[in-house]
Design a protein around this motif. Structure first.
Motif, PDB file in Angstrom:
ATOM      1  N   LYS A 260     -15.354 -24.966 -80.454  1.00 37.06           N
ATOM      2  CA  LYS A 260     -14.184 -25.229 -79.619  1.00 37.06           C
ATOM      3  C   LYS A 260     -13.800 -26.707 -79.694  1.00 37.06           C
ATOM      4  O   LYS A 260     -12.621 -27.047 -79.771  1.00 37.06           O
ATOM      5  CB  LYS A 260     -14.476 -24.841 -78.169  1.00 37.06           C
TER       6      LYS A 260
ATOM      7  N   SER B 111     -32.624 -25.907 -83.244  1.00 34.10           N
ATOM      8  CA  SER B 111     -32.853 -24.681 -82.473  1.00 34.10           C
ATOM      9  C   SER B 111     -33.873 -23.781 -83.157  1.00 34.10           C
ATOM     10  O   SER B 111     -34.749 -23.213 -82.492  1.00 34.10           O
ATOM     11  CB  SER B 111     -31.546 -23.925 -82.274  1.00 34.10           C
TER      12      SER B 111
ATOM     13  N   ALA C 160     -29.942 -18.349 -76.228  1.00 34.28           N
ATOM     14  CA  ALA C 160     -28.664 -18.392 -75.513  1.00 34.28           C
ATOM     15  C   ALA C 160     -28.081 -19.804 -75.521  1.00 34.28           C
ATOM     16  O   ALA C 160     -26.866 -19.983 -75.694  1.00 34.28           O
ATOM     17  CB  ALA C 160     -28.848 -17.901 -74.077  1.00 34.28           C
ATOM     18  N   ASP C 161     -28.942 -20.794 -75.357  1.00 34.47           N
ATOM     19  CA  ASP C 161     -28.494 -22.188 -75.387  1.00 34.47           C
ATOM     20  C   ASP C 161     -27.903 -22.534 -76.755  1.00 34.47           C
ATOM     21  O   ASP C 161     -26.879 -23.211 -76.841  1.00 34.47           O
ATOM     22  CB  ASP C 161     -29.665 -23.112 -75.051  1.00 34.47           C
ATOM     23  N   TYR C 162     -28.547 -22.050 -77.810  1.00 39.07           N
ATOM     24  CA  TYR C 162     -28.034 -22.285 -79.162  1.00 39.07           C
ATOM     25  C   TYR C 162     -26.633 -21.685 -79.321  1.00 39.07           C
ATOM     26  O   TYR C 162     -25.719 -22.336 -79.835  1.00 39.07           O
ATOM     27  CB  TYR C 162     -28.990 -21.695 -80.201  1.00 39.07           C
ATOM     28  N   ILE C 163     -26.459 -20.473 -78.846  1.00 33.71           N
ATOM     29  CA  ILE C 163     -25.154 -19.810 -78.970  1.00 33.71           C
ATOM     30  C   ILE C 163     -24.087 -20.559 -78.164  1.00 33.71           C
ATOM     31  O   ILE C 163     -22.959 -20.752 -78.640  1.00 33.71           O
ATOM     32  CB  ILE C 163     -25.263 -18.332 -78.525  1.00 33.71           C
ATOM     33  N   LYS C 164     -24.451 -21.017 -76.955  1.00 32.37           N
ATOM     34  CA  LYS C 164     -23.488 -21.768 -76.133  1.00 32.37           C
ATOM     35  C   LYS C 164     -23.106 -23.080 -76.800  1.00 32.37           C
ATOM     36  O   LYS C 164     -21.938 -23.453 -76.829  1.00 32.37           O
ATOM     37  CB  LYS C 164     -24.084 -22.045 -74.755  1.00 32.37           C
ATOM     38  N   ARG C 165     -24.090 -23.790 -77.327  1.00 33.85           N
ATOM     39  CA  ARG C 165     -23.795 -25.070 -77.974  1.00 33.85           C
ATOM     40  C   ARG C 165     -22.970 -24.872 -79.242  1.00 33.85           C
ATOM     41  O   ARG C 165     -22.088 -25.671 -79.546  1.00 33.85           O
ATOM     42  CB  ARG C 165     -25.090 -25.810 -78.304  1.00 33.85           C
ATOM     43  N   LYS C 166     -23.263 -23.800 -79.958  1.00 32.45           N
ATOM     44  CA  LYS C 166     -22.510 -23.502 -81.173  1.00 32.45           C
ATOM     45  C   LYS C 166     -21.049 -23.213 -80.818  1.00 32.45           C
ATOM     46  O   LYS C 166     -20.131 -23.717 -81.475  1.00 32.45           O
ATOM     47  CB  LYS C 166     -23.149 -22.301 -81.871  1.00 32.45           C
ATOM     48  N   ALA C 167     -20.843 -22.435 -79.767  1.00 31.80           N
ATOM     49  CA  ALA C 167     -19.475 -22.129 -79.326  1.00 31.80           C
ATOM     50  C   ALA C 167     -18.769 -23.398 -78.850  1.00 31.80           C
ATOM     51  O   ALA C 167     -17.571 -23.598 -79.135  1.00 31.80           O
ATOM     52  CB  ALA C 167     -19.505 -21.090 -78.212  1.00 31.80           C
ATOM     53  N   PHE C 168     -19.498 -24.268 -78.148  1.00 35.25           N
ATOM     54  CA  PHE C 168     -18.915 -25.522 -77.689  1.00 35.25           C
ATOM     55  C   PHE C 168     -18.468 -26.384 -78.870  1.00 35.25           C
ATOM     56  O   PHE C 168     -17.372 -26.958 -78.854  1.00 35.25           O
ATOM     57  CB  PHE C 168     -19.914 -26.288 -76.819  1.00 35.25           C
TER      58      PHE C 168
ATOM     59  N   THR D  56     -33.841 -17.996 -73.555  1.00 36.82           N
ATOM     60  CA  THR D  56     -33.063 -19.135 -73.068  1.00 36.82           C
ATOM     61  C   THR D  56     -32.664 -20.051 -74.224  1.00 36.82           C
ATOM     62  O   THR D  56     -31.519 -20.516 -74.286  1.00 36.82           O
ATOM     63  CB  THR D  56     -33.865 -19.929 -72.018  1.00 36.82           C
TER      64      THR D  56
END
Length: 138
Positions: free
Chosen positions: A67, A100, A56-64, A53
């Motif tokens: 963007k 992270s 995955a949270d790190y990857i989502k925040r990095k993508a955010f 988790t």
């Protein structure tokens, strides 16, 4: 669950009375070891899920963040005044990565502690079984 919560649970699990003076004490200790081993296995599953988790949270925040700064491309005076969005992105990415990594490393350390405790419980079980067998005369 946070790393501190896992540490508190591990302290409670480790607190076990290993003094044996009779077969009943040996059996009690074996039962406690088995119960705590089941708890450790459940904690290990929870740790693995928490690690996934967190990753995955790190990857989502990095993508955010990527963007966010990609859409915020402005040239000219605002770029000079506010600084380049690339440097702000790099700062935020470094901050996110260090936070992270610390969290994930803490969780991985707890997983290694749980693995070590499981091995210790297994090594405690064998002498107890031999002790019980010796007292019964088998």
């Amino acid at each position: 669950m946070l790393a501190e919560d896992y540490h508190k649970l591990l302290v409670e699990i480790i607190d076990i009375d290993t003094e044996i003076s009779s077969i009943a004490d040996s059996r009690r200790l074996l039962v406690e070891i088995n119960e705590r081993e089941v708890i450790l296995l459940k904690l290990k599953e929870g740790i693995v899920k928490d690690i996934r988790t967190a990753e995955a949270d790190y990857i989502k925040r990095k993508a955010f963040l990527r963007k966010k700064y990609d859409m915020n491309q402005k040239n000219g005076i605002t770029n000079i005044i506010r600084g380049s969005s690339k440097s702000r992105l790099i700062k935020e990415l470094k901050k996110l990565e260090s936070k992270s990594n610390k969290n994930i490393d803490d969780l991985k350390e707890i997983k290694y502690i749980i693995d070590d405790l499981l091995l210790q419980f297994n090594s405690m079980r064998e002498p107890l079984n031999k002790s019980i067998k010796a007292r019964f005369g088998n």
